[in-house]
Write a protein that holds these residues in place. Structure first.
Motif, short mmCIF file in Angstrom:
data_model
loop_
_atom_site.label_atom_id
_atom_site.label_comp_id
_atom_site.label_asym_id
_atom_site.label_seq_id
_atom_site.Cartn_x
_atom_site.Cartn_y
_atom_site.Cartn_z
N UNK A 39 0.84 -1.22 0.00
CA UNK A 39 0.00 0.00 0.00
C UNK A 39 0.87 1.26 0.00
N UNK A 40 2.02 1.16 0.70
CA UNK A 40 2.89 2.34 0.85
C UNK A 40 3.69 2.63 -0.41
N UNK A 41 3.64 1.72 -1.39
CA UNK A 41 4.38 1.96 -2.64
C UNK A 41 3.47 2.53 -3.74
N UNK A 42 2.19 2.66 -3.45
CA UNK A 42 1.25 3.15 -4.48
C UNK A 42 1.61 4.57 -4.93
N UNK A 43 2.24 5.34 -4.03
CA UNK A 43 2.59 6.73 -4.36
C UNK A 43 3.93 6.84 -5.09
N UNK A 44 4.66 5.75 -5.19
CA UNK A 44 5.96 5.82 -5.88
C UNK A 44 5.69 6.12 -7.36
N UNK A 45 6.18 7.28 -7.85
CA UNK A 45 5.86 7.65 -9.24
C UNK A 45 6.27 6.55 -10.22
N UNK A 46 5.52 6.45 -11.33
CA UNK A 46 5.76 5.36 -12.28
C UNK A 46 7.22 5.30 -12.73
N UNK A 47 7.78 6.46 -13.09
CA UNK A 47 9.17 6.48 -13.57
C UNK A 47 10.12 5.90 -12.53
N UNK A 48 9.94 6.30 -11.27
CA UNK A 48 10.82 5.78 -10.21
C UNK A 48 10.54 4.32 -9.94
#
Ligand code: NAD
Length: 355
Positions: free
Chosen positions: A156-165
């Motif tokens: 759940x905490x990785x949902x905000x990781x931008x696509x590029x990153x």
């Protein structure tokens, strides 16, 4: 094939995996025998760090929200002083390799246990490797005190990781597994983890590109990054990691994009010397060639493929080749300065990988 002799370094970490698993933070803190934790995160992830501190209630000693790339030594000293003054008996790192790196710098001097909650795929949480930067020079080392005791992997905490990153961080993880397959210390267990880790990331990253909120793809990618991080923590790395360490440390290039760009070229360099590893990587990514397959994978998923896109200058390539060949790590193919310089030229231009 008969099994040959090997040495396997198992690392004693407890892993709690699953969507929503951050709910177990307090339980895991107490299971470590700790009472009050200092929460660490980067300034960009202040809101997440603050919510973790709030969730811990009286078990939170406070929040230190200034973790930064490459762990400047002054910051490490300051964070350690804060941990002592607040009476923390544990540090909780929430974030990527930078937050976890700061926790490691605290643990190195204080022996406080680390509970890590990774939100990227870099894999630092699974290794006893630390890095500290002093007067512009990055020093790395290995010390078992910096290995986190418990890891909570909550996709759940990785949902905000931008696509590029997400893509570059995922390929950063693949790089640990790829070099683990041809490492001097490769063994049946880490090779199994490498097959599975690369497969999970190759399957999930395109789905994250299509839909960054795909929780099942996020879980798959985090699972893959755990396996790849465990390999980094268990066996020695080779040319690829040496090149990236040089480019990041001496030319200040960003960590995950650098790994993404260099990996196909490092694999092409080693292809003939490590044919079995290449076959396994190729199979895991579903391509006939490991190097070409990863080059296309990065491009198709929108990642940078040229060092000139991420801040490298052409007049720095000679120095980068010299530095990469000095104090070289063991590598399946001996390092040849001319061939390494040519490799860097191709990586600089974003040309196709060649042996
Ligand atoms: P990072 O930790 O620097 O994170 C990059 C940025 O992304 C930061 O601003 C961070 O706040 C943000 N971020 C992280 N997770 C996010 C999320 N889920 N949503 C939104 N934003 C998020 O980058 P990294 O690639 O994870 O780590 C790189 C650093 O880690 C380097 O310094 C590298 O040397 C180190 N590292 C060390 C090891 C080791 O074993 N010691 C292994 C891998 C990387």
């Amino acid at each position: 094939m008969p099994t040959s002799d090997f040495v396997y370094n198992g690392r004693a970490t407890r892993v709690v995996f699953g969507s929503g698993s951050r709910v177990h933070l307090k339980r895991e803190l107490l299971a470590l025998g700790a009472q009050r934790a200092l929460v660490l995160c980067s300034a960009e992830q202040h809101a997440l760090g603050a919510s973790v501190a709030e969730q811990l209630g009286s078990r939170s000693a406070g929040l230190f929200d200034r973790a930064a790339m490459h762990v400047p030594v002054e910051l490490a000293v300051e964070a350690r002083t804060v941990a002592v003054s607040l009476g923390a008996d544990c540090v909780i790192a929430v974030g990527g390799g930078s937050a976890i790196g700061l926790a490691k710098a605290i643990a190195l001097e204080s022996s406080l246990p680390i509970l890590a909650v990774p939100t990227t795929y870099a894999g630092s949480e699974m290794t006893p490797i630390f890095g500290l930067t002093e007067a512009g020079l990055k020093r790395t080392g290995t010390d078992i005190r910096v290995l986190p005791k418990t890891i909570i992997y909550d996709p759940d905490l990785t949902l905000t990781l931008p696509v590029g990153m997400s893509v570059t961080s995922g390929i950063n993880a693949i790089a640990h597994a790829a070099e683990g397959l041809y490492s001097r210390d490769a063994n049946p267990l880490t090779s199994l983890m490498a097959d599975e880790g690369i497969t999970a990331l190759a399957r999930s990253l395109p789905n994250i590109v299509k839909n960054p909120n795909d929780l099942s793809a996020r879980a798959d990618a985090l699972y893959g990054s755990w396996l790849c991080g465990a390999i980094l923590g268990s066996v020695g790395m080779a040319l690829h990691h040496k090149l990236c360490h040089t480019l990041g440390g001496s030319f200040d290039l960003p960590h995950a994009p650098t790994h993404t760009i260099v990996l196909p070229h490092a694999l092409a360099y080693n292809a003939e010397a490590a044919p079995d590893a290449m076959k396994r990587i190729a199979k895991a990514i579903g391509h006939e060639s490991a190097a070409q397959g990863l080059f296309e994978f990065a491009r198709e998923n929108g990642a940078p493929i040229a060092l000139n896109e991420i801040g490298m200058r052409e007049d720095q390539l000679d120095e980068a080749a010299d530095l990469s060949c000095s104090n070289a790590y063991w590598n399946p193919r001996p390092l040849e300065r001319g061939a390494i310089r040519a490799l860097l030229q191709r990586a600089f231009e974003g040309s196709v990988p060649k042996p």
